[in-house]
Scaffold this motif. Structure first.
Motif: not given
Ligand code: KIV
Ligand code: ZN
Length: 511
Positions: A309-323
């Motif tokens: 959370e130092t630099y992320e306000i959202m989680r990539a996986e929460d919006v569907g990024w599966s990398h």
């Protein structure tokens, strides 16, 4: 307690008004299914009076969608409203969205109507729409440049007539957040019985403020936002659904409402719309851009590793990024293939479509060792393999490209079942291929755009090609994907030609 924020998606209507973004019925149905999975409350499926094809697409979408309301746009006239009413008949929940312009410039120069006539037409359209559904929305087109007193008068009249949702559009993307929020606040305060309806906003992005203006409206009482996936839409586009939804979700401390969107379906929806329309997503686009969650600076990377959370306000996986999740390989069977498609929310229309997609998957697996989710999306979205009615199909392609020699292409096409062959030289293998195709088809079209993107990483990745063609003022986009980018290019070119030769003329709602 948070109120519900109604998400009204107009990708299939306003989004489709982007140059070249016209979609076939099957493409619209695929997007509609994804919008339903995403949990949008209202799907504006099209503008029924635009063409018989548009009406048919709305009817088909209305027939398959169970958990979202299906809506058709209609100008405030009898023909449009009846066409919309007929098109939404199969819907479990249907809405008619009727509109008329209310600004002095539109009334005088475009409609050539007096203000009294505009009020009368609006009321008449709402009453007629109520014969088909009790879910009627009214929009005051160009509300941003409409006089406040007149706007209040029109809205009061359509509430009396029975409209349930009142939409306030910034049709030309002219407003700024403070003014737009204030306009919504004043309307809700001044229009009698404003508490009996849902106030909605529909903002265009000409000054890059569509999302900010929409959020300002929400902060001032709007409870429906009209938006599109990837911000697709007329000119600079509409407010982007993913940005509105994630802003409201991430700043629950500020907003007193929340949507029912399943945010993990956002990236799949973004990819599908991009693949079908041929509109790429810019890498630095919020939420759905390839770089939206990647940290380049060492300081940021270090911070994220220590505490995300130092630099992320959202989680990539929460919006569907599966990398680039590795899913299937050469040895995977039909069942594993079907299961993975199901997990990705991809619904095949029939066993035949599944079999044909599986055959293409096997072909791909022969060329590419690892198959990622992104490959599967491309396989079903852009390969054109599902559309058996396509007039032009690529049978085979041979290109020669050698240092010091002029590149050459030999192409065999099927034109409605008849085999055609042609040879051509060109500046490169893609140019030679397009020339050979053009020699056979003779479309006389102009190439407006040619772009290649890799779907995943690595040199064995599939290339996804977009081709934009224009002929006599009509613009179409075509897509193709393959591990061989010359083949992907030929497929994309043929996909565009199929649209150019197949699509019907459509009326534009705002003309
Ligand atoms: O931008 C606009 O005003 C519209 C209306 C039809 C709602 O798209
Ligand atoms: Zn619009």
């Amino acid at each position: 307690m948070h109120d519900q924020l109604i998400i009204f998606d107009t990708t299939l209507r306003d989004g489709e008004q982007s140059p070249g973004a016209a979609m076939t019925k099957d493409e619209k149905m695929r997007i509609a299914r994804q919008l339903e999975r995403l949990g949008v409350d209202v799907i504006e499926a099209g503008f029924a009076a635009a063409s018989p094809g548009d009406a048919e697409a709305i009817r088909s979408i209305a027939g398959i969608i169970k958990n979202s309301t299906v809506c058709s746009l209609a100008r405030a006239n009898e023909r449009d409203v009846r066409a919309a009413g007929e098109a939404i008949k199969p819907a479990a929940s249907g809405r008619i969205h009727t509109f008329i312009a209310t600004s002095p410039i539109h009334m005088e120069k475009k409609l050539r109507m007096q203000p009294d006539q505009v009020v009368e037409a609006a009321v008449k359209a709402v009453k007629l729409a109520l014969e088909y559904t009790d879910n009627v929305e009214f929009s005051a087109e160009d509300a941003v440049r409409s006089e406040m007193d007149f706007l209040c008068r029109v809205f009061e009249a359509v509430i009396k007539a029975g409209a349930k949702t009142l939409n306030v559009p910034d049709t030309v993307g002219y407003s700024i957040p403070a003014l737009w929020g204030e306009r919504i606040r004043q309307l809700i305060e001044r229009v009698p019985n404003s508490d009996q309806v849902i106030w909605s906003t529909h903002c265009h992005n000409d000054l890059g403020m569509a999302v900010a203006n929409s959020l300002a409206a929400v902060m001032n009482g709007a409870r429906q936002v009209e938006c599109t996936i990837n911000g697709l839409g007329e000119r600079a586009g509409n407010a982007s659904l993913e940005e509105v939804v994630m802003a409201v979700k991430t700043r629950r401390d500020v907003f007193t409402c929340d949507s029912r969107i399943d945010t993990s379906q956002i990236v799949p929806a973004s990819r599908l719309v991009s693949q079908i329309t041929g509109y790429p997503v810019q890498p630095n686009k919020a939420i759905v851009g390839a770089n939206a969650f990647s940290h380049e600076s060492g300081i940021h990377q270090d911070g994220v590793l220590k505490h995300r959370e130092t630099y992320e306000i959202m989680r990539a996986e929460d919006v569907g990024w599966s990398h680039n999740k590795l899913t299937l390989g050469k040895l995977s069977g039909r069942n594993a293939f079907r299961t993975r498609l199901h997990e990705l929310g991809i619904v095949m229309e029939s066993e035949e479509a599944l079999n044909s997609a599986f055959a293409r998957f096997k072909e791909l697996a022969d060329k590419k060792r690892e198959i990622f989710d992104e490959d599967l999306h491309a396989l079903v979205a852009v390969d054109g393999g599902l559309d058996t009615c396509d007039r032009f199909k690529l049978v085979s392609l041979k290109v020669c490209s050698e240092t010091g020699e002029t590149p050459h292409a030999h192409i065999v096409l099927s034109d409605g079942g008849n085999e055609l062959r042609a040879d051509e030289f060109g500046g490169g293998p893609v140019d030679a291929s397009f020339r050979a195709i053009e020699k056979m088809v003779g479309s006389g079209s102009t190439l407006l755009l040619y772009s290649v993107n890799n779907i995943t990483t690595g040199t064995d990745a599939q290339g996804e090609v977009t081709v934009r063609l224009s002929r006599n003022g009509r613009i179409v986009n075509g897509q193709g994907a393959d591990t061989d980018i010359v083949i992907a290019s030929a497929k994309a070119y043929l996909n565009a030609l199929n649209k150019l030769f197949g699509a019907e003329e459509r009326a534009h709602p705002q003309v």
